[in-house]
Design an enzyme around this catalytic site. Structure first.
Site, PDB file in Angstrom:
ATOM      1  CG  ASP A   1      -2.324   0.770   1.065  1.00 48.28           C
ATOM      2  OD1 ASP A   1      -3.100   0.308   0.773  1.00 48.28           O
ATOM      3  OD2 ASP A   1      -2.123   2.005   0.943  1.00 48.28           O
TER       4      ASP A   1
ATOM      5  CB  ALA B   1     -17.442  -3.738  -1.486  1.00 50.18           C
TER       6      ALA B   1
ATOM      7  CG  ASP C   1       2.873   5.937  -5.344  1.00 45.78           C
ATOM      8  OD1 ASP C   1       1.957   5.580  -6.259  1.00 45.78           O
ATOM      9  OD2 ASP C   1       3.157   7.239  -5.361  1.00 45.78           O
TER      10      ASP C   1
ATOM     11  CE  LYS D   1     -11.638   0.734 -10.302  1.00 46.43           C
ATOM     12  NZ  LYS D   1     -10.857  -0.426  -9.446  1.00 46.43           N
TER      13      LYS D   1
ATOM     14  CG  ASN E   1      -7.902  -3.578  -4.000  1.00 41.82           C
ATOM     15  OD1 ASN E   1      -9.078  -3.664  -4.341  1.00 41.82           O
ATOM     16  ND2 ASN E   1      -7.388  -2.815  -2.882  1.00 41.82           N
TER      17      ASN E   1
ATOM     18  CE1 TYR F   1     -12.830   4.108  -9.058  1.00 41.83           C
ATOM     19  CE2 TYR F   1     -14.955   3.497  -9.494  1.00 41.83           C
ATOM     20  CZ  TYR F   1     -13.732   3.051  -9.019  1.00 41.83           C
ATOM     21  OH  TYR F   1     -13.639   2.101  -8.117  1.00 41.83           O
TER      22      TYR F   1
END
Length: 262
Positions: free
Chosen positions: A50, A203, A78, A174, A105, A170
């Site tokens: 992360d 989620a 990163d 995606k 992810n 976004y």
């Protein structure tokens, strides 16, 4: 619409015994953190990463307390930095001898109407969400090509299929992840690597609550067939399925984890 309570947590079944996995954006309570936990429960050795170093170390300590220090380790990364990406995957191979599973992810959202969106807002979301997935997929494939197999699972979104106001950057990122997944799968089949993606809808986790208005969360929840949001571990279950031998003939697929496939 049916209002259904969240189901009981499903125990692990050893589906990934002996495998080495890398999970990006895995510091905490979201899909990445839930996926890291599920992979450990299925017997994998997991390297979490992360960009948020403090949260990453805290989650590493939490998982190590449950599963021991051997199966889990952490490397800050990163995904917009190619040097850090290479170091992440090199560490996985150096510490565990090989790389079997990668879960991409890392992603960045935000809300901005297109007419007011700045170049920086657009570029930042694309660089983390799409370019970051590209960098990690490329690094993983270079290693998996040499070792003769592996699995990559990318985290896309139903927004890559369905329009939502304020989400042009976004959604574009995606949708790009979906296209990248399909193209990578065709190329990677030659050396025994499968590449698939999940496309969750809603989620819910603490970070999402912080950056999303209650009104929008209520609206998005109302669109779901079960009348509730998904638990992050429910998405992680599908990722585990795609990483396991149960999906051995699946590649280039984008699996909707919701009722909102177009």
């Amino acid at each position: 619409m049916t209002d259904v309570e969240s189901p009981s947590y499903v125990p692990g079944h050893g589906l990934l015994e002996g495998r080495t996995a890398v999970v990006t954006a895995a510091a905490g309570a979201g899909i990445g953190g839930a996926t890291a936990r599920r992979l450990l429960e299925e017997g994998a050795r997991v390297l979490i990463s992360d960009a948020h170093v403090r949260r990453l170390k805290e989650y590493e300590a939490e998982l190590a307390g449950e599963f021991g220090t051997g199966p889990v380790s952490a490397v800050p990364c990163d995904v917009t930095d190619e040097t850090q990406v290479r170091a992440l995957f090199d560490t996985a191979v150096r510490e565990h001898g090989r790389l079997d599973v990668v879960v991409n992810n890392a992603g960045l959202g935000g809300t901005a109407e297109l007419v007011d969106m700045t170049d920086d807002q657009w570029s930042r979301v694309l660089d983390v969400t799409l370019n970051g997935t590209f960098r990690c997929t490329r690094a993983a494939l270079r290693l998996m090509r040499d070792t003769g197999g592996g699995v990559i699972v990318n985290n896309a979104s139903v927004v890559g299929w369905r329009a939502q106001a304020g989400q042009a950057h976004y959604a574009a990122a995606k949708a790009g992840v979906m296209a990248l997944t399909r193209c990578a799968a065709v190329e990677a089949a030659a050396y025994g690597v499968r590449v698939n993606a999940v496309a969750p809808s809603l989620a819910l986790h603490p970070h999402l609550v912080k950056v999303t208005t209650p009104e929008l969360l209520t609206e998005l929840t109302a669109r779901e067939a079960y009348g509730r949001h998904a638990e992050p571990w429910e998405v992680a279950n599908v990722i585990v399925f795609l990483a396991s031998g149960y999906s051995s003939y699946m590649t280039g697929e984008v699996v909707s984890v919701s009722s909102r496939h177009p």
